[in-house]
Design a protein around this motif. Sequence first.
Motif, short mmCIF file in Angstrom:
data_model
loop_
_atom_site.label_atom_id
_atom_site.label_comp_id
_atom_site.label_asym_id
_atom_site.label_seq_id
_atom_site.Cartn_x
_atom_site.Cartn_y
_atom_site.Cartn_z
N LEU B 76 0.83 -1.20 0.00
CA LEU B 76 0.00 0.00 0.00
C LEU B 76 0.87 1.25 0.00
N VAL B 77 0.56 2.19 -0.89
CA VAL B 77 1.26 3.47 -0.90
C VAL B 77 0.71 4.32 0.26
N ALA B 78 1.63 4.80 1.08
CA ALA B 78 1.20 5.58 2.25
C ALA B 78 2.03 6.86 2.36
N GLU B 79 1.41 7.89 2.89
CA GLU B 79 2.14 9.14 3.12
C GLU B 79 3.18 8.92 4.20
N ARG B 80 4.38 9.45 4.00
CA ARG B 80 5.42 9.30 5.01
C ARG B 80 5.21 10.32 6.11
N SER B 81 5.50 9.92 7.32
CA SER B 81 5.50 10.91 8.40
C SER B 81 6.77 11.75 8.30
N ASN B 82 7.84 11.10 7.89
CA ASN B 82 9.15 11.75 7.83
C ASN B 82 9.54 11.94 6.37
N LYS B 83 9.04 12.99 5.73
CA LYS B 83 9.24 13.16 4.29
C LYS B 83 10.68 13.50 3.94
N ASN B 84 11.09 13.06 2.75
CA ASN B 84 12.44 13.36 2.26
C ASN B 84 12.32 14.25 1.02
N PRO B 85 12.56 15.54 1.19
CA PRO B 85 12.36 16.47 0.07
C PRO B 85 13.40 16.31 -1.03
N ASN B 86 14.47 15.54 -0.77
CA ASN B 86 15.52 15.37 -1.78
C ASN B 86 15.22 14.28 -2.79
N THR B 89 10.25 10.70 -4.85
CA THR B 89 9.27 9.82 -4.21
C THR B 89 9.28 9.99 -2.68
N GLY B 90 9.93 11.07 -2.23
CA GLY B 90 10.19 11.23 -0.80
C GLY B 90 8.97 11.48 0.07
N ASP B 91 7.82 11.70 -0.54
CA ASP B 91 6.61 11.95 0.25
C ASP B 91 5.90 10.67 0.65
N ILE B 92 6.29 9.56 0.00
CA ILE B 92 5.53 8.32 0.25
C ILE B 92 6.46 7.16 0.63
N GLU B 93 5.84 6.11 1.11
CA GLU B 93 6.55 4.84 1.30
C GLU B 93 5.53 3.73 1.06
N ILE B 94 6.06 2.50 0.96
CA ILE B 94 5.17 1.38 0.66
C ILE B 94 5.13 0.45 1.86
N PHE B 95 3.93 0.22 2.41
CA PHE B 95 3.77 -0.81 3.44
C PHE B 95 3.62 -2.15 2.73
N VAL B 96 4.67 -2.94 2.79
CA VAL B 96 4.72 -4.14 1.93
C VAL B 96 3.92 -5.29 2.53
N ASP B 97 3.07 -5.89 1.70
CA ASP B 97 2.30 -7.09 2.03
C ASP B 97 3.04 -8.34 1.64
#
Lengths: 585, 585
Positions: B76-86, B89-97
């Motif tokens: 699932l694509v999820a918004e990151r709490s700790n974003k990486n502006p560099n 794709t730094g705004d999101i992360e994947i919760f892997v199933d």
Amino acid sequence: MYRTHTCGELRISDAGKVITLAGWVQKTRDFGGMTFVDLRDRYGITQLVFNMETDAGQCKLARELGREFVIRATGLVAERSNKNPNMPTGDIEIFVDTLHILNPAETPPFTIEENSDGGDELRMKYRYLDMRRAPLQRNLMLRHRMAQSVRHYLDLRGFIEVETPVMIKSTPEGARDFVVPSRMNQGQFYALPQSPQMFKQLLMVSGYDRYMQIVKCFRDEDLRADRQPEFTQIDCEMAFVEQDDILNTFEGLAKHLFKEILNVEFPGKFAKIPYEQAMTEYGSDKPDLRFGMKITDLTEKVVGCGLSVMAEAEYIGGIVATGCADYSRKQIDDLTEFVKKPQIGAKGLIYVKYNTDGTIKSSVAKFFDAAALRGWAEVTGAKAGNLLLILAGKRDKTLKALGELRLEMGRQLNLMDKNKYIPLWVVDFPLVEWDEETKRFYAIHHPFTAPKPEHIPMLDIDPGKVHANAYDLVINGIEIGGGSIRIHDSGLQKKMFEVLGFTDEQAQYRFGFLMNAFKYGAPPHGGIAFGFDRWVSLFAGLNSIRDVIAFPKNNQGRDVMQDSPGIIDDEQLKELGIRIVTSDK
Amino acid sequence: MYRTHTCGELRISDAGKVITLAGWVQKTRDFGGMTFVDLRDRYGITQLVFNMETDAGQCKLARELGREFVIRATGLVAERSNKNPNMPTGDIEIFVDTLHILNPAETPPFTIEENSDGGDELRMKYRYLDMRRAPLQRNLMLRHRMAQSVRHYLDLRGFIEVETPVMIKSTPEGARDFVVPSRMNQGQFYALPQSPQMFKQLLMVSGYDRYMQIVKCFRDEDLRADRQPEFTQIDCEMAFVEQDDILNTFEGLAKHLFKEILNVEFPGKFAKIPYEQAMTEYGSDKPDLRFGMKITDLTEKVVGCGLSVMAEAEYIGGIVATGCADYSRKQIDDLTEFVKKPQIGAKGLIYVKYNTDGTIKSSVAKFFDAAALRGWAEVTGAKAGNLLLILAGKRDKTLKALGELRLEMGRQLNLMDKNKYIPLWVVDFPLVEWDEETKRFYAIHHPFTAPKPEHIPMLDIDPGKVHANAYDLVINGIEIGGGSIRIHDSGLQKKMFEVLGFTDEQAQYRFGFLMNAFKYGAPPHGGIAFGFDRWVSLFAGLNSIRDVIAFPKNNQGRDVMQDSPGIIDDEQLKELGIRIVTSDK
């Protein structure tokens, strides 16, 4: 610039302009008071007019122009009284003020026309003159357009063009490599690539994801009719794909080319035919589907007959030629000769004529009653007026012979319409084939082709039965391209080398760097390569690739224009550390 | 497809989607309860997250992933709490199933990072791993983009891409040919082309009017630092043109590339500098104009001085280094060493320091009074605080040495800004140059280069003085391309071969087909070829071409990844009719 316009662009709207053209003299016509010169360049032909009354000097100069002189002419664009609707520039002509001969020309050894009077050899020797002819210019323009279109299509889809090396390591498997002696590493040789196969796989290992290149490849083979020692491939590879992804991508490319170049559209998906079905129904792994005439298996139908050639045959099959029941003895004899040619190798041809009057005539009437022959008509679908042609023998060989006979009947019955295109995918090829002579298996495609996953266990038991994740794109009986999903697992690759009878050392020497590369994270990948020369020649409506190649070689691998290959001097041989040894010839 | 998206494309707007990615493990970070994996492909990096609490199985599997493992992950694509502006794709992360290992990887022999810890040789051996690094991916993407852009630009302007042959006739003039022994014509050899020069001229004779090709060329030379035995040219030719037409056309191409690739615009025309001026002012036929520091001729200024090295010199010249009057003894000594290097070959270095306090210090103060030294400052424009560097000797050699010294000072003073580009045309090259060793003239460009029409009479009297209709495109001191108007008159071509000392037989054997072709109506024509590798490396900001080539060779001409060249077997040597003779080594 030596010109203001080209010879193809002036129209009636340009009348009144003073312009300058440059080009070649196509022909001159002298009508006493007036002299007409057809001036040609790549873009077209424009008529120049010289008037004896108004300018005798220029007109006399024009009369001396020979065919293929290079000239420059400045003058006034004028509307023609006698328009030529067959030429884009046919509404106008140029009243020439100033004529310059830029370069005279000796009389060419053949005519530079749509159809030349020169023979093949002469035209090859003077290729630079033959290439002035409109058909060759059209072919090379088509090739140019197709090349741009291919790259543009693939670029838009994320393919990266990467140039792979031309001087590589010799790893022959299949055809012979051309080699290049190394001066800096005496006694060692580079090879010219038969394809960039290993490099494109490495590019996938390197993460380039989608690769394309229109690239020269080389094979040192004894040249058959339509082979060239150097030829061009559209070479592609993709990572993280399965077979259908590749078929979809390149079906898209093919459709794009058909549409953009020929304005031909294919609404549905291309047919997908398993290799085994193609062989059984068409006697070919590249069936021409512009016509039917499928092969029918008659083996069961003749069990126990009294004719040993049929009774003992492993396989018997037939094709039905519509409307050919009235073929003459001579025509049947010619077909018999055809199938008995060494390249085809049938022992003889059996026929059954289902005449329109309901009678049946057959070369095997002695051995089968009318009911039996009617039974064959039922299975094969032969109707009144049709001719059933039957071959018997070893299964594979007989199917191939029937395939050739089918094509011959297609030619005789004009079933191969050059303006009709039927593309299809042939899939599920065997992975390897056994060679009786060397007593080993050879890869049908190449040693990196992946077996169908469900067939992998069979590699140990019966490799000949294993199907490959391989596919060919066939159009009108021509194999335009082929490829496969590759093995990305080094264990499976090792197993494959074992099946092919390579020792560990051989595999390591030839492909070691590839096998090593696979240890560091190889993605699943696969690709395809298209014979670009063939594709262009198909689109050009030609039977040969020679005239879509600017400077081809002949069947002895010679460039007769350059007179190449040639000798090199002793000094260079010495530097290369080689000596010529032709004493045994 | 093994993926629904690439690792570079997911954004905050994709949050909530279930997606599948595939790629290489860049790195893993294990924080007890959570494991993070950076997944990399050509398109970017995306962060995968595994949670020990919610799925211990998958999380444990993730912990075992090594660098460069190839994996597939669905989640699932999820918004990151700790974003990486560099990262894009730094705004999101994947919760892997679901995590699949597609292929494990051995630990690479060096890090796959922007800057690797691997040495040159190691990275060349594992080129396929080095090519995973972002800098190389950027270089090859740049090369791809430039190639497409070049072809597109030229296609729109009527240039036809024609593939010229790779196996041609050996006609060496200049560098050595690589050769290919012919099996079908034993004792004879093909050569690999040093350029398609003769073929593109034939295409003009054939009326193709405008030709282009991005093409591999080959030279068997002892490899200097930045040479490759196979390299790539953008090769072009045009008919019915004069020099300015070619300069305008390809200045257009250069500007287009600068704009499209680097977003750099050049409003005016490129400078056009005659060869003689380039040599006199910059001591180079490829001057770097990013900085001034022109050479001043001081020969007249020292007439009659007491210092024999100056008084007897054919030529004396100097350059002014701004703000370097305070150079130390050590710095001056180093510069002296620099100009005395064998490649530069000056005898020594004379300096004059114009100190900011008005004093003057010079290595030749004994021989010249302050007024004389002030006179030099006046001619050279040296101001207080500047350092005047002077060399003396034979004119040509001294100018070249001053050119090298100028570049060295440019480097020391950081005057060569990598983000500044100054293109220019160098024109009016000499046609031929005399070689003392072989006592003959050699063509500076090649034997088909046209002399300036007004200089043709001088061919009989003083060929060395004849200027050619030849031109180079130089950017930042790098020769990016060069070309010429060609001889289209067979009489003049014959004369040129005479000047070059070819016998009729030699000329006929080597170039006969071209001379013959010219008899049948050759148009005026000319062309240019660009060093594509160099142009890409210039745009990439690199000093070497090696890293804009996917699979380069080293300085011994070896591909250390493939271990090529290699041996071939005796059977093949026999078929080729050659034997290895390396006994004299």
